[in-house]
Design an enzyme around this catalytic site. Sequence first.
Site, mmCIF file in Angstrom:
data_model
loop_
_atom_site.group_PDB
_atom_site.id
_atom_site.type_symbol
_atom_site.label_atom_id
_atom_site.label_comp_id
_atom_site.label_asym_id
_atom_site.label_seq_id
_atom_site.Cartn_x
_atom_site.Cartn_y
_atom_site.Cartn_z
ATOM 1 C CG MET A 143 -4.208 -10.028 20.928
ATOM 2 S SD MET A 143 -3.412 -10.463 19.359
ATOM 3 C CE MET A 143 -1.773 -10.883 19.932
ATOM 4 C CG LEU A 154 -9.595 -1.481 15.709
ATOM 5 C CD1 LEU A 154 -8.534 -0.704 14.942
ATOM 6 C CD2 LEU A 154 -9.863 -0.838 17.068
ATOM 7 C CG ASN A 191 -2.497 -5.915 12.651
ATOM 8 O OD1 ASN A 191 -2.222 -5.840 13.843
ATOM 9 N ND2 ASN A 191 -2.793 -7.069 12.055
ATOM 10 C CG HIS A 206 -0.903 -11.511 10.898
ATOM 11 N ND1 HIS A 206 -1.806 -11.821 11.898
ATOM 12 C CD2 HIS A 206 -0.639 -12.669 10.246
ATOM 13 C CE1 HIS A 206 -2.085 -13.114 11.836
ATOM 14 N NE2 HIS A 206 -1.394 -13.651 10.845
ATOM 15 C CG ASP A 266 -4.998 -10.726 10.187
ATOM 16 O OD1 ASP A 266 -4.678 -9.746 10.858
ATOM 17 O OD2 ASP A 266 -5.139 -11.869 10.670
ATOM 18 C CB ALA A 294 10.068 -10.711 10.301
ATOM 19 C CD GLU A 295 5.879 -10.161 14.977
ATOM 20 O OE1 GLU A 295 5.361 -9.359 15.759
ATOM 21 O OE2 GLU A 295 5.715 -11.392 15.082
HETATM 22 C C1 GAR Z 1 3.210 -10.374 17.781
HETATM 23 O O1 GAR Z 1 3.797 -11.551 17.278
HETATM 24 C C2 GAR Z 1 2.242 -9.801 16.771
HETATM 25 O O2 GAR Z 1 2.665 -9.939 15.450
HETATM 26 C C3 GAR Z 1 1.028 -10.646 17.033
HETATM 27 O O3 GAR Z 1 0.992 -10.825 18.427
HETATM 28 C C4 GAR Z 1 2.304 -10.699 18.957
HETATM 29 C C5 GAR Z 1 2.297 -9.600 19.972
HETATM 30 O O4 GAR Z 1 3.532 -9.485 20.578
HETATM 31 N N1 GAR Z 1 -0.151 -10.026 16.520
HETATM 32 C C6 GAR Z 1 -1.187 -10.711 16.049
HETATM 33 O O5 GAR Z 1 -1.246 -11.908 16.041
HETATM 34 C C7 GAR Z 1 -2.322 -9.847 15.518
HETATM 35 N N2 GAR Z 1 -3.122 -10.597 14.597
HETATM 36 P P1 GAR Z 1 3.973 -8.179 21.362
HETATM 37 O O6 GAR Z 1 2.835 -7.798 22.299
HETATM 38 O O7 GAR Z 1 5.195 -8.626 22.125
HETATM 39 O O8 GAR Z 1 4.269 -7.095 20.350
#
Ligand code: GAR
Length: 212
Positions: A91, A94, A108, A110, A151, A180-181
Amino acid sequence: MFRLAVFVSGGGTNLQALIDRIADNSLRDIEICCVIASKYHTGAQQRAEKAGIDCMVVNRKDFNSQEAYDEALLTSLADKNIDLIVLAGFMSLLGSRFVRMYENKIINIHPSLIPAFCGHGLYGIRPHRAALEYGVKVSGATVHYVDEEYDTGPIILQKAVEVKSGDTPETLQLRIMQEAEQIILPQAVALIAAGRVRISGRQTYIIGGEIK
Ligand code: GAR
């Protein structure tokens, strides 16, 4: 071995997805050399320790400038021969020196379909809140290269997820993480490690067609 550094700030579910895909051999010849957390006492750090991965905290709040923070991050990575840095729920921004040192070597994840619900202030649960407030029927996740803004770097992979009636930010977040992620982040790492991603301006091209 293709060497990853994973940067984290939160619960670490995306880090866990990478750990699990390496453990079950879906990600071959890839290792997580270190995890760097931008704050103390994260779930991600616990997951790294449980998996026996070296984890360092480079606490953003201990540095009063972006330049000083970048320098500390660069020092933490020095001599580690990192091929790719994965921001997995990282979060902090950089700075330009860091991004230039690792040009086209930082990705990254998102939690929205960029360019919707992204940019400064839209991270974590917030993109999901914004998506529900807007009333979209589909959201999802994006893996992209990192540049010096929030982003905005070239998109590598995206996956859409249906928004269901009755969704709360939390239920939508969980579905997007799981459907998805946790799928496209390991896929993107595999593609890059295999040398299958080419960048040209804002475009990226996957060599060899469909993702396997
Ligand atoms: C995830 O949903 C990721 O996509 C988001 O934070 C969460 C972290 O979860 N990232 C952002 O919003 C970056 N802009 P995690 O620590 O369980 O992976």
